[in-house]
Design a protein around this motif. Structure first.
Motif, PDB file in Angstrom:
ATOM      1  N   HIS A   1       0.840  -1.206   0.000  1.00  0.00           N
ATOM      2  CA  HIS A   1       0.000   0.000   0.000  1.00  0.00           C
ATOM      3  C   HIS A   1       0.876   1.257   0.000  1.00  0.00           C
ATOM      4  O   HIS A   1       0.643   2.189  -0.781  1.00  0.00           O
ATOM      5  CB  HIS A   1      -0.937  -0.014   1.212  1.00  0.00           C
ATOM      6  CG  HIS A   1      -1.824   1.172   1.294  1.00  0.00           C
ATOM      7  ND1 HIS A   1      -2.921   1.329   0.483  1.00  0.00           N
ATOM      8  CD2 HIS A   1      -1.775   2.270   2.089  1.00  0.00           C
ATOM      9  CE1 HIS A   1      -3.509   2.484   0.769  1.00  0.00           C
ATOM     10  NE2 HIS A   1      -2.831   3.072   1.746  1.00  0.00           N
ATOM     11  N   PHE A   2       1.894   1.294   0.879  1.00  0.00           N
ATOM     12  CA  PHE A   2       2.806   2.436   0.922  1.00  0.00           C
ATOM     13  C   PHE A   2       3.502   2.596  -0.422  1.00  0.00           C
ATOM     14  O   PHE A   2       3.594   3.704  -0.959  1.00  0.00           O
ATOM     15  CB  PHE A   2       3.852   2.268   2.028  1.00  0.00           C
ATOM     16  CG  PHE A   2       4.909   3.340   2.021  1.00  0.00           C
ATOM     17  CD1 PHE A   2       4.726   4.518   2.727  1.00  0.00           C
ATOM     18  CD2 PHE A   2       6.078   3.188   1.278  1.00  0.00           C
ATOM     19  CE1 PHE A   2       5.690   5.522   2.702  1.00  0.00           C
ATOM     20  CE2 PHE A   2       7.048   4.188   1.249  1.00  0.00           C
ATOM     21  CZ  PHE A   2       6.846   5.356   1.963  1.00  0.00           C
ATOM     22  N   ASN A   3       4.022   1.500  -0.968  1.00  0.00           N
ATOM     23  CA  ASN A   3       4.761   1.569  -2.226  1.00  0.00           C
ATOM     24  C   ASN A   3       3.892   2.082  -3.357  1.00  0.00           C
ATOM     25  O   ASN A   3       4.337   2.894  -4.175  1.00  0.00           O
ATOM     26  CB  ASN A   3       5.356   0.206  -2.575  1.00  0.00           C
ATOM     27  CG  ASN A   3       6.470  -0.189  -1.632  1.00  0.00           C
ATOM     28  OD1 ASN A   3       7.049   0.639  -0.939  1.00  0.00           O
ATOM     29  ND2 ASN A   3       6.767  -1.475  -1.582  1.00  0.00           N
ATOM     30  N   SER A   4       2.653   1.635  -3.413  1.00  0.00           N
ATOM     31  CA  SER A   4       1.731   2.113  -4.441  1.00  0.00           C
ATOM     32  C   SER A   4       1.496   3.614  -4.294  1.00  0.00           C
ATOM     33  O   SER A   4       1.562   4.367  -5.275  1.00  0.00           O
ATOM     34  CB  SER A   4       0.410   1.350  -4.333  1.00  0.00           C
ATOM     35  OG  SER A   4      -0.515   1.838  -5.260  1.00  0.00           O
ATOM     36  N   ASN A   5       1.242   4.053  -3.064  1.00  0.00           N
ATOM     37  CA  ASN A   5       1.026   5.479  -2.826  1.00  0.00           C
ATOM     38  C   ASN A   5       2.296   6.287  -3.085  1.00  0.00           C
ATOM     39  O   ASN A   5       2.226   7.415  -3.584  1.00  0.00           O
ATOM     40  CB  ASN A   5       0.521   5.725  -1.410  1.00  0.00           C
ATOM     41  CG  ASN A   5      -0.921   5.312  -1.250  1.00  0.00           C
ATOM     42  OD1 ASN A   5      -1.689   5.306  -2.206  1.00  0.00           O
ATOM     43  ND2 ASN A   5      -1.294   4.945  -0.041  1.00  0.00           N
ATOM     44  N   PHE A   6       3.437   5.728  -2.744  1.00  0.00           N
ATOM     45  CA  PHE A   6       4.712   6.403  -2.984  1.00  0.00           C
ATOM     46  C   PHE A   6       4.903   6.664  -4.478  1.00  0.00           C
ATOM     47  O   PHE A   6       5.295   7.761  -4.885  1.00  0.00           O
ATOM     48  CB  PHE A   6       5.874   5.560  -2.433  1.00  0.00           C
ATOM     49  CG  PHE A   6       7.227   6.082  -2.816  1.00  0.00           C
ATOM     50  CD1 PHE A   6       7.766   7.184  -2.170  1.00  0.00           C
ATOM     51  CD2 PHE A   6       7.950   5.483  -3.832  1.00  0.00           C
ATOM     52  CE1 PHE A   6       9.020   7.683  -2.529  1.00  0.00           C
ATOM     53  CE2 PHE A   6       9.198   5.962  -4.191  1.00  0.00           C
ATOM     54  CZ  PHE A   6       9.732   7.062  -3.543  1.00  0.00           C
ATOM     55  N   LEU A   7       4.626   5.665  -5.304  1.00  0.00           N
ATOM     56  CA  LEU A   7       4.788   5.832  -6.747  1.00  0.00           C
ATOM     57  C   LEU A   7       3.817   6.862  -7.307  1.00  0.00           C
ATOM     58  O   LEU A   7       4.181   7.668  -8.177  1.00  0.00           O
ATOM     59  CB  LEU A   7       4.634   4.486  -7.453  1.00  0.00           C
ATOM     60  CG  LEU A   7       5.723   3.464  -7.125  1.00  0.00           C
ATOM     61  CD1 LEU A   7       5.414   2.119  -7.757  1.00  0.00           C
ATOM     62  CD2 LEU A   7       7.093   3.966  -7.554  1.00  0.00           C
ATOM     63  N   LEU A   8       2.585   6.877  -6.800  1.00  0.00           N
ATOM     64  CA  LEU A   8       1.620   7.899  -7.219  1.00  0.00           C
ATOM     65  C   LEU A   8       2.082   9.292  -6.800  1.00  0.00           C
ATOM     66  O   LEU A   8       1.985  10.253  -7.569  1.00  0.00           O
ATOM     67  CB  LEU A   8       0.234   7.600  -6.644  1.00  0.00           C
ATOM     68  CG  LEU A   8      -0.478   6.385  -7.200  1.00  0.00           C
ATOM     69  CD1 LEU A   8      -1.744   6.087  -6.403  1.00  0.00           C
ATOM     70  CD2 LEU A   8      -0.800   6.596  -8.674  1.00  0.00           C
ATOM     71  N   TYR A   9       2.577   9.402  -5.580  1.00  0.00           N
ATOM     72  CA  TYR A   9       3.074  10.669  -5.078  1.00  0.00           C
ATOM     73  C   TYR A   9       4.271  11.146  -5.894  1.00  0.00           C
ATOM     74  O   TYR A   9       4.361  12.326  -6.266  1.00  0.00           O
ATOM     75  CB  TYR A   9       3.429  10.527  -3.596  1.00  0.00           C
ATOM     76  CG  TYR A   9       3.953  11.779  -2.935  1.00  0.00           C
ATOM     77  CD1 TYR A   9       3.328  13.007  -3.103  1.00  0.00           C
ATOM     78  CD2 TYR A   9       5.075  11.731  -2.129  1.00  0.00           C
ATOM     79  CE1 TYR A   9       3.804  14.156  -2.483  1.00  0.00           C
ATOM     80  CE2 TYR A   9       5.570  12.864  -1.504  1.00  0.00           C
ATOM     81  CZ  TYR A   9       4.927  14.070  -1.684  1.00  0.00           C
ATOM     82  OH  TYR A   9       5.405  15.201  -1.073  1.00  0.00           O
ATOM     83  N   ALA A  10       5.179  10.244  -6.219  1.00  0.00           N
ATOM     84  CA  ALA A  10       6.343  10.602  -7.033  1.00  0.00           C
ATOM     85  C   ALA A  10       5.886  11.145  -8.387  1.00  0.00           C
ATOM     86  O   ALA A  10       6.419  12.156  -8.870  1.00  0.00           O
ATOM     87  CB  ALA A  10       7.261   9.391  -7.218  1.00  0.00           C
TER      88      ALA A  10
END
Length: 100
Positions: free
Chosen positions: A79-88
């Motif tokens: 979940h964090f990784n998915s959100n991190f990529l969207l944020y990036a």
């Protein structure tokens, strides 16, 4: 700029030019903290009509950046990784949309 205890972005203004130095030794990898500081810095730049150019460089001798911090991704949830990529993607879009 940021409330983080260490600033990964060093900001130097030279008239109408800003030099941003990414300084997260040894590899200047992309982390959530670095993204937050990039977002904050480029947002501030977008509000300053006196800035005409931005030069982004990486501190260190080997390369500009080692890419995304793999250790961070391995130790984080999907979940964090998915959100991190969207944020990036959002932060890089902000940078891309700066006035020309």
């Amino acid at each position: 700029m940021s409330e983080l205890p260490f600033n990964f972005i060093r900001f130097e203004r030279l008239g109408e030019i800003v030099v941003l130095k990414v300084d997260d030794a040894p590899a200047n990898t992309l982390t959530h903290d670095l993204l937050q500081q990039l977002e904050d810095t480029f947002f501030r730049i977008s509000l300053d009509p006196g800035i005409r150019a931005v030069l982004v460089i990486g501190e260190g001798e080997r390369f500009f950046s080692g890419g995304v911090n793999i250790g961070m991704l391995r130790s984080s949830s999907a979940h964090f990784n998915s959100n991190f990529l969207l944020y990036a993607a959002e932060v890089f879009d902000l940078i891309k949309r700066l006035r020309s």
